[in-house]
Design a protein around this motif. Sequence first.
Motif, short mmCIF file in Angstrom:
data_model
loop_
_atom_site.label_atom_id
_atom_site.label_comp_id
_atom_site.label_asym_id
_atom_site.label_seq_id
_atom_site.Cartn_x
_atom_site.Cartn_y
_atom_site.Cartn_z
N LEU A 1 2.76 7.50 55.45
CA LEU A 1 3.81 8.33 54.89
C LEU A 1 3.38 8.89 53.53
CD1 LEU A 1 6.73 9.06 55.75
CD2 LEU A 1 7.50 7.22 54.25
N PHE A 2 3.53 10.20 53.36
CA PHE A 2 3.21 10.89 52.10
C PHE A 2 1.74 10.73 51.69
CE2 PHE A 2 7.77 9.68 51.25
CZ PHE A 2 8.24 10.87 51.78
N GLU A 3 0.85 10.59 52.69
CA GLU A 3 -0.57 10.55 52.35
C GLU A 3 -1.12 11.95 52.60
OE1 GLU A 3 -2.85 7.82 54.67
OE2 GLU A 3 -4.74 8.61 53.91
N TYR A 4 -1.05 12.80 51.57
CA TYR A 4 -1.45 14.19 51.76
C TYR A 4 -2.96 14.28 51.93
CZ TYR A 4 2.74 14.30 48.84
OH TYR A 4 3.94 14.05 48.28
N PRO A 5 -3.42 15.24 52.77
CA PRO A 5 -4.87 15.50 52.79
C PRO A 5 -5.30 16.06 51.43
CG PRO A 5 -3.67 17.07 54.16
CD PRO A 5 -2.70 16.03 53.76
N PRO A 6 -6.34 15.50 50.81
CA PRO A 6 -6.68 15.86 49.44
C PRO A 6 -6.88 17.35 49.21
CG PRO A 6 -7.93 13.95 50.12
CD PRO A 6 -7.19 14.42 51.33
N ALA B 1 -3.44 18.85 48.79
CA ALA B 1 -2.48 18.08 48.00
C ALA B 1 -1.85 18.92 46.89
CB ALA B 1 -3.18 16.86 47.41
N GLY B 2 -2.67 19.73 46.20
CA GLY B 2 -2.14 20.52 45.09
C GLY B 2 -1.04 21.47 45.55
N VAL B 3 -1.32 22.21 46.63
CA VAL B 3 -0.34 23.19 47.14
C VAL B 3 0.91 22.47 47.61
CG1 VAL B 3 0.01 25.05 48.76
CG2 VAL B 3 -2.27 24.60 47.87
N LEU B 4 0.71 21.38 48.37
CA LEU B 4 1.87 20.64 48.90
C LEU B 4 2.75 20.15 47.77
CD1 LEU B 4 0.47 18.57 51.88
CD2 LEU B 4 2.09 20.46 51.91
N ILE B 5 2.11 19.60 46.72
CA ILE B 5 2.90 19.08 45.60
C ILE B 5 3.67 20.20 44.93
CG2 ILE B 5 2.67 18.12 43.29
CD1 ILE B 5 0.62 16.23 44.33
N LEU B 6 3.04 21.36 44.80
CA LEU B 6 3.74 22.48 44.16
C LEU B 6 4.95 22.90 44.99
CD1 LEU B 6 3.56 24.23 41.68
CD2 LEU B 6 2.38 25.94 43.03
N LEU C 1 11.00 14.81 53.67
CA LEU C 1 11.09 13.94 54.84
C LEU C 1 10.28 14.49 56.00
CD1 LEU C 1 12.59 11.42 55.78
CD2 LEU C 1 14.37 12.89 56.66
N MET C 2 10.43 15.83 56.23
CA MET C 2 9.70 16.43 57.35
C MET C 2 8.21 16.31 57.15
SD MET C 2 11.84 19.71 58.66
CE MET C 2 10.88 20.75 57.68
N LEU C 3 7.78 16.54 55.90
CA LEU C 3 6.36 16.43 55.60
C LEU C 3 5.87 15.01 55.88
CD1 LEU C 3 4.01 18.04 54.31
CD2 LEU C 3 4.58 16.89 52.19
N GLY C 4 6.68 14.02 55.46
CA GLY C 4 6.32 12.64 55.70
C GLY C 4 6.16 12.34 57.18
N PHE C 5 7.13 12.86 57.99
CA PHE C 5 7.05 12.62 59.43
C PHE C 5 5.82 13.30 60.04
CE2 PHE C 5 11.64 11.40 59.68
CZ PHE C 5 11.37 10.15 60.18
N LEU C 6 5.56 14.54 59.61
CA LEU C 6 4.40 15.26 60.13
C LEU C 6 3.13 14.48 59.82
CD1 LEU C 6 5.08 19.04 59.49
CD2 LEU C 6 4.96 17.79 61.64
N LEU C 7 3.05 13.96 58.57
CA LEU C 7 1.86 13.21 58.18
C LEU C 7 1.74 11.94 59.03
CD1 LEU C 7 1.99 13.65 54.33
CD2 LEU C 7 0.27 14.55 55.86
N LEU C 8 2.91 11.29 59.29
CA LEU C 8 2.90 10.09 60.12
C LEU C 8 2.42 10.44 61.52
CD1 LEU C 8 6.12 8.01 59.41
CD2 LEU C 8 3.76 7.32 59.09
N ALA C 9 2.93 11.58 62.05
CA ALA C 9 2.53 11.99 63.40
C ALA C 9 1.05 12.31 63.45
CB ALA C 9 3.35 13.20 63.82
#
Lengths: 323, 102
Positions: free
Chosen positions: A280-285, A288-293, A267-275
């Motif tokens: 929501l949940f659009e990771y910078p490519p 992305a690998g590290v975040l998903i892990l 949730l926090m990651l989603g909010f940070l990305l939104l900010a």
Amino acid sequence: MSVLIDSLLAILIVYLALQCLLAPRLTQTVFLFFAFGLALALAWVRLGAVDVAITEAAIASGFLGVLFLDALRDFSFITSGKQESSDAANHSVSKKKPAFLSLPGVVLVLGLGLFLLITLEAVWKVPESGGLTAATEALLPESGVENPVTAVLLNFRAYDTWLEMGVILLGLLAVMAVGGIKIFPVHRKTPEDPVLQQVILFFTPILFLFGAFLLYFGKNGPGGAFQAAVLWGAIGILLHLGGRPVLTVIPRWLSQLLLIMGIGFFLMLGFLLLAGGASLFEYPPSYAGVLILIIETLAAISIAVTLVSVFVHLNQLNKEESN
Amino acid sequence: MTITELFTVILLVAGCFFFLAGTLGVLRFPDLFTRLHALTKADNLGLGFIAAGMALHIASPWAAIKIFSIWLFTLLASSTSCYLIARFQKEKNPPKNRKEEG
């Protein structure tokens, strides 16, 4: 040859499902359900969906199986306690039987017929162009992982996975709502069987290692957070059954933190990305690998703790009722 | 048919035979203890044969190690659960001794 195996498997699954529903005794139903889950997992392997197969075998046959066995033991306690009143119960059941056959029976047949029609229609109209496979394959390099299933679950449709973790947590909340939150007594009533103890101690590191392997391997092959979580949860359940209740040892705030860690980080990651201006949940490519892990690791820990707490709460509930 | 394939088939057939024998034992034996005996002993042996056959068929050392460890874990788990079930049954209602032996 493979057609033969597949048709045998299909017949077996339908047969097991029917037997599971029609079995006269609850014990048979539970064990047929195990067999049904394993046959279904085999079918998923034949369909090439190894991720689903592992989850099916681990959750449906493994975790649900443990819960069912626990419930079964409960039922046997109840029935053995009420043996003398079973005659009266039998009479009332036999009186109710015609009523059961008439209305719910008709509804059941109608529902089944409708379901069959819908299934037939769905099979008839199966899309020819392989659904969304092509789109997934095209975007795979940007997702940060190599396994398309993980890419869909944790990147393209991360929203769904996030909600699923919420659903699991809600399940635990429902169990707690019915049973009440307890500070468990550190009970050592379980007879400490040396063989059981040794086997549990032998399997604990192996299960942990295998869970970690599945978690990490989820990047480029079948595996991932849910499968790892079930294996890690199995450690907790085994230790609990072996008279070493882990969840009672750690302080409550820590277990609560572990429970919400996965969904909270998500949730926090989603909010940070939104900010940051992304959706929501659009990771910078590039990350992305590290975040998903990270997400998968935290999610696996959370789900494992959730599964263990569901089991522990239900187990505790049973003990109190049977006493 | 090469010699490896021949051995694979022999091993798989032997495995299936032991599985069949174990299942027959479960269906025909009179009480829980004998059934457990049939189930764990014969099935583990059958699984061992099938694992050996599959390892020979795949013919890669890593896969062989994985298959062997599957067999090992199954052996451990099934013998432990067999022991636990038997112990539970023995505590609940002890078996009638067929013949007291000194």
